[in-house]
Write an enzyme that holds these catalytic residues in place. Structure first.
Site: not given
Ligand code: ADP
Ligand code: MG
Length: 397
Positions: A378, A36, A355, A195
């Site tokens: 996110g 990062r 991820g 999921k």
């Protein structure tokens, strides 16, 4: 698309407040992965090259509005200085910048202490944003990964100063706009992972925008289950059978072709090298109670590769199987390599994020060849869900 870049700004002699994401992993007082930090270097260098003086605003961990010494950005400073190849001055308080000690006034690169030490940050408090705005002349947001949060340093501040996107934000927005806002068609996606329940909004948004949706991973079991299959002890969410049916219906209405697995690798244990067999999958499939589908099979991979060949743009989120335990990474690796090859050949724009997706594409040796890999987590998912990101909207996006 209304956002500006550093190229549009006059920065000479100006203090540039730059929101960055340097929330890096640290162990025993040392940065263990400086990815990062490396990614913000072009922005900081470009500001300096244009005669501007960067003031970096960043969060680190979750101090929840209080000064927590363990979450000081001091620990990140050496890695930042190494990446930038120059001295960075850490301003411990806003007051220190407001009163301007000699060290702070002379600094080329200033790093403001963890912005989440201030309760006004996460509250997007206008007064706090005003205080930040007074420290600079221009605002530059280079933290796409924080853009899904409306905080003072990502949202309110952008509305108070002339503002632009940093290089990383620019790259991320350009890639995501190319993939989803105005893609070259036909455009398709692979959505896999564990999921359905965590990706309902993503699936609903994508079926209404895409020409093709490949569903893989554990969530494919839920779709097959909804159609009547009994997949033994496979990961599946019967509570979401109705959701799966509804998504199929929406896809049908919107003219999005949905590709579900037609075969899978079936095992009796969730572990690497577990004995397995290839089983045909469809609405009539019945597996034994202890059997589970851990990956897509070869016929599915062939179908997916053939479907890729008709695409100009591909979005990828979620692995097609339990890729952490080989050989159940086979379908993910094969499909990723096919997409990588098409991208290398100039036939495909490929954008991936998530991820586990990033790990899986690295494992496949395909990440390098993808057009863009988002590490924004996110924020990437919210973009794919079709949501407006406050930090992007505030930039004029
Ligand atoms: P991302 O982090 O990229 O958004 P997810 O977190 O949604 O991806 O999904 C990744 C997880 O899904 C992995 O841990 C993988 O093992 C799991 N998974 C994929 N397919 C299966 C399957 N058939 N059975 C069990 N787990 C699966
Ligand atoms: Mg995950």
């Amino acid at each position: 698309m209304g956002w500006k870049t550093l190229d549009d700004m006059d920065l000479h002699g100006k203090r540039v407040l730059v929101r960055v994401d340097i929330n890096v992993p640290v162990e025993k007082g040392r940065v263990t992965d400086d990815t990062r930090i490396q990614r913000i270097v072009p922005t900081v260098q470009d500001i300096l090259a244009k005669g501007g003086r960067p003031v970096l605003l960043a969060h680190f961990g979750r101090p929840k509005g209080k000064r927590v010494q363990d979450l000081s950005l001091l620990v990140v400073k050496p890695a930042l200085e190494a990446a930038l190849n120059r001295k960075v001055v850490l301003a411990e308080t806003l007051e220190a910048v407001e009163t301007g000690t000699e060290e702070i006034t002379k600094a080329d690169v200033l790093l403001l202490e963890n912005i989440r030490f201030y309760p006004g940050e996460e509250k997007n408090d206008p007064g706090f944003a005003q205080r930040l705005a007074a420290l600079g002349d221009v605002y530059c947001n280079d933290a796409f990964s924080a853009a899904h949060r409306a905080h003072a340093s990502t949202e309110a501040l952008a509305r108070l100063l002339p503002c632009c996107a940093g290089r990383l934000m620019q790259a991320e927005l350009s890639a995501l706009e190319a993939a989803l806002s105005k893609p070259e068609r036909p455009v398709g996606a692979v959505v896999g992972g564990a999921k359905v329940s965590t990706k309902i909004e993503l699936l609903e948004n994508l079926v209404n925008r895409l020409d093709l949706l490949v569903i893989g991973g554990g969530m494919a079991n839920t779709f097959l289950g909804a159609m009547g299959a009994d997949l033994g002890s496979s990961l599946s969410e019967p509570d979401f059978f109705e959701t799966a049916k509804d998504i199929m219906l929406q896809a049908d209405k919107a003219g999005c072709r949905v590709l579900l697995p037609v075969d899978g690798l079936v095992a009796r244990e969730f572990k690497a090298a577990a004995p397995h067999e290839v089983v045909e999958l469809g609405p009539d499939t019945t597996l034994a109670a202890d059997q589970m589908v851990l990956d897509a099979g070869p016929a599915t991979v062939a179908l997916v590769e053939a479907a890729f060949a008709g695409l100009k743009t591909l979005i990828w989120n979620g692995p097609m199987g339990a890729f952490e335990i080989p050989p159940f990474d086979t379908a993910t690796v094969a499909a990723a390599q096919a997409a990588a090859q098409m991208t290398r050949d100039g036939a495909l724009i490929s954008v991936a994020g998530g991820g586990d997706t990033v790990s899986a594409l690295n494992q496949a040796g395909a990440a390098e060849d993808f057009t863009y890999i988002s590490t924004a987590g996110g924020a990437f998912l919210e973009w794919m869900e079709g949501k407006t990101l406050p930090g992007v909207a505030a930039l004029g996006g």
